[in-house]
Design an enzyme around this catalytic site. Structure first.
Site, PDB file in Angstrom:
ATOM      1  CG  ASN A   1      -2.116  -0.912   1.158  1.00 19.80           C
ATOM      2  OD1 ASN A   1      -3.002  -0.560   0.278  1.00 19.80           O
ATOM      3  ND2 ASN A   1      -2.093  -2.199   1.659  1.00 19.80           N
TER       4      ASN A   1
ATOM      5  CG  ASP B   1       0.668  -8.460   2.306  1.00 19.54           C
ATOM      6  OD1 ASP B   1      -0.687  -9.008   2.601  1.00 19.54           O
ATOM      7  OD2 ASP B   1       0.965  -7.416   3.039  1.00 19.54           O
ATOM      8  NE  ARG B   2      -2.103 -10.910   7.821  1.00 24.10           N
ATOM      9  CZ  ARG B   2      -3.217 -10.859   8.550  1.00 24.10           C
ATOM     10  NH1 ARG B   2      -4.462 -10.670   8.006  1.00 24.10           N
ATOM     11  NH2 ARG B   2      -2.944 -11.417   9.697  1.00 24.10           N
TER      12      ARG B   2
HETATM   13  N1  LIG Z   1      11.599   4.909   1.597  1.00 27.76           N
HETATM   14  C1  LIG Z   1      10.550   4.702   2.227  1.00 27.76           C
HETATM   15  N2  LIG Z   1       9.124   4.767   1.556  1.00 27.76           N
HETATM   16  C2  LIG Z   1       8.015   4.487   2.067  1.00 27.76           C
HETATM   17  N3  LIG Z   1       7.791   4.003   3.217  1.00 27.76           N
HETATM   18  C3  LIG Z   1       8.996   3.779   3.952  1.00 27.76           C
HETATM   19  C4  LIG Z   1      10.294   3.993   3.450  1.00 27.76           C
HETATM   20  N4  LIG Z   1      11.283   3.784   4.422  1.00 27.76           N
HETATM   21  C5  LIG Z   1      10.641   3.314   5.570  1.00 27.76           C
HETATM   22  N5  LIG Z   1       9.239   3.593   5.252  1.00 27.76           N
HETATM   23  C6  LIG Z   1       8.094   3.095   6.232  1.00 27.76           C
HETATM   24  O1  LIG Z   1       7.548   1.677   6.068  1.00 27.76           O
HETATM   25  C7  LIG Z   1       6.391   1.827   5.987  1.00 27.76           C
HETATM   26  C8  LIG Z   1       6.084   1.161   4.601  1.00 27.76           C
HETATM   27  O2  LIG Z   1       6.553  -0.133   4.666  1.00 27.76           O
HETATM   28  P1  LIG Z   1       6.566  -1.098   3.191  1.00 27.76           P
HETATM   29  O3  LIG Z   1       6.764  -2.419   4.015  1.00 27.76           O
HETATM   30  O4  LIG Z   1       7.509  -0.513   2.439  1.00 27.76           O
HETATM   31  O5  LIG Z   1       5.066  -1.017   3.194  1.00 27.76           O
HETATM   32  P2  LIG Z   1       4.128  -1.852   2.089  1.00 27.76           P
HETATM   33  O6  LIG Z   1       4.882  -3.009   1.836  1.00 27.76           O
HETATM   34  O7  LIG Z   1       2.822  -1.893   2.818  1.00 27.76           O
HETATM   35  O8  LIG Z   1       3.902  -0.777   0.769  1.00 27.76           O
HETATM   36  C9  LIG Z   1       5.904   3.105   6.025  1.00 27.76           C
HETATM   37  O9  LIG Z   1       4.819   3.239   6.944  1.00 27.76           O
HETATM   38  C10 LIG Z   1       7.068   4.020   6.324  1.00 27.76           C
HETATM   39  O10 LIG Z   1       7.033   4.016   7.793  1.00 27.76           O
HETATM   40  C1  LIG Z   2      -3.147  -5.967   5.849  1.00 25.99           C
HETATM   41  C2  LIG Z   2      -2.539  -5.511   4.483  1.00 25.99           C
HETATM   42  C3  LIG Z   2      -3.381  -4.138   4.084  1.00 25.99           C
HETATM   43  C4  LIG Z   2      -1.107  -5.344   4.858  1.00 25.99           C
HETATM   44  O1  LIG Z   2      -0.629  -4.693   3.676  1.00 25.99           O
HETATM   45  P1  LIG Z   2       0.521  -3.720   3.397  1.00 25.99           P
HETATM   46  O2  LIG Z   2       0.566  -2.994   4.790  1.00 25.99           O
HETATM   47  O3  LIG Z   2       1.696  -4.626   3.280  1.00 25.99           O
HETATM   48  O4  LIG Z   2       0.500  -2.711   2.242  1.00 25.99           O
HETATM   49  C5  LIG Z   2      -2.991  -6.656   3.633  1.00 25.99           C
HETATM   50  O5  LIG Z   2      -2.237  -7.814   4.153  1.00 25.99           O
HETATM   51  C6  LIG Z   2      -4.174  -6.585   3.303  1.00 25.99           C
HETATM   52  O6  LIG Z   2      -4.876  -6.176   2.392  1.00 25.99           O
HETATM   53  N1  LIG Z   2      -4.781  -7.908   3.872  1.00 25.99           N
HETATM   54  C7  LIG Z   2      -6.302  -8.268   3.433  1.00 25.99           C
HETATM   55  C8  LIG Z   2      -7.116  -8.576   4.924  1.00 25.99           C
HETATM   56  C9  LIG Z   2      -6.558  -9.730   5.818  1.00 25.99           C
HETATM   57  O7  LIG Z   2      -5.122  -9.990   5.655  1.00 25.99           O
HETATM   58  O8  LIG Z   2      -7.409 -10.065   6.592  1.00 25.99           O
HETATM   59  K   LIG Z   3       4.299  -4.822   3.515  1.00 29.63           K
END
Ligand SMILES: Nc1ncnc2c1ncn2[C@@H]1O[C@H](COP(=O)(O)OP(=O)(O)O)[C@@H](O)[C@H]1O
Ligand SMILES: CC(C)(COP(=O)(O)O)[C@@H](O)C(=O)NCCC(=O)O
Ligand SMILES: [K+]
Length: 274
Positions: free
Chosen positions: A12, A119-120
């Protein structure tokens, strides 16, 4: 040399990439979401290096030394395996000519429920297959998630809460007077009982997230005393540093691995090896 393929985890907040050569993870990196026009260009890339350049983060060129001395052969687009929790983004990536979207039914984890985030599931599968079950995965991403499986590779369940960044963003955006606090990699913990607004926000978010992590880990060890724990996500390093200060005995037992999802995707590729 094994088959080249790309793995893409769409979160996200941003995109997480990995370049595989066979079952070897060659390189992993993060980028912002890519514009649809860029994605459409990818199909036209004539060489792997051109393709990698198009999906490299700014100022960091992902490349693969050419092991062969011959000029790069015209590229047929390498397979792109996509695990996405952002449906609008998944749709855009379907325009890439060789996309394979990973869905929950392809993950051999048992007892999953239909809306469980891919992802989970993949991170848990990758961690468990690499380090063993029972396994609890903590993903400090946009959302902070706990996802656990027992010794029979069956989902125990988990929890979802706003990640660090989301909590700071919400306080900054949804209130009249609170500043948007950026959480640089602060080496030191804020004072719990802070005497200024910014530190009060840091204290509220950080100490409650850490207490929550400790609480879930202790509940996990109650259920599975020999259960393993792995942590991934953009905030993993920051949270680990704080855990090492506050709860060193917990921190010492965490497996820190950003690429858990890619290990999960590799398991699927290898399981279905033709
Ligand atoms: N370069 C970056 N860009 C975006 N988020 C970052 C970065 N570095 C650290 N973060 C932190 O990591 C979180 C996002 O984690 P991430 O695992 O990259 O997100 P997702 O897999 O949900 O897209 C953000 O909430 C922020 O606090
Ligand atoms: C909870 C999450 C938004 C986490 O996604 P992320 O923070 O990595 O973007 C993702 O695992 C999701 O959309 N889950 C669906 C609902 C569930 O796992 O029950
Ligand atoms: K993630």
């Amino acid at each position: 040399m094994g088959k080249i393929w790309l793995a893409l985890e769409i979160g996200n907040s941003r995109l997480h990439w990995a370049l595989f050569i066979g079952k070897k993870l060659y390189s992993a990196w993060n980028t912002h979401y890519l514009a649809e026009s860029v994605i459409q260009q990818l199909a036209k890339c004539q060489t792997l290096d051109h393709l990698l350049l198009a999906i490299s983060p700014p100022h960091q060129k992902i490349s693969r030394e050419n092991t062969s001395s011959s000029p790069p052969s015209p590229l047929s687009p390498p397979p792109l395996l996509v695990a996405s929790v952002v449906p609008s983004q998944t749709a855009i990536w379907q325009t890439y000519p060789n996309t394979r979207v990973i869905t929950l039914d392809q993950v051999s984890l048992k007892g999953v429920y239909p809306t469980l985030g891919i992802d989970r599931a993949l991170a848990l599968w990758g961690a468990g297959k690499t380090w063993g079950f029972p396994m609890l995965v903590i993903d400090a991403g946009t959302a902070l998630t706990f996802t656990a499986a027992d010794a029979n590779q069956c989902l125990v369940g988990g929890a979802i809460l706003p990640g660090l960044g989301l909590q700071f963003a919400t306080l900054g955006q949804q209130t009249g007077q609170l500043p948007l606090v950026e959480m640089q990699n602060f080496p030191s913990l804020p004072s719990r009982f802070a005497l200024n607004t910014t530190e009060a926000i840091q204290s509220g978010v950080v100490y409650t997230i850490l207490a929550g992590i400790k609480d879930f880990i202790e509940a996990w060890w109650q259920l599975f005393p020999n259960g393993r724990i792995a942590i991934k996500g953009g905030d993993r390093t920051l949270l680990l540093n704080y855990l090492q200060t506050l709860y060193p005995e917990i921190a010492a037992r965490l497996i820190v691995e950003q690429n858990l999802i890619f290990w999960g995707m590799r398991e699927i590729v290898m399981e279905h090896k033709e």
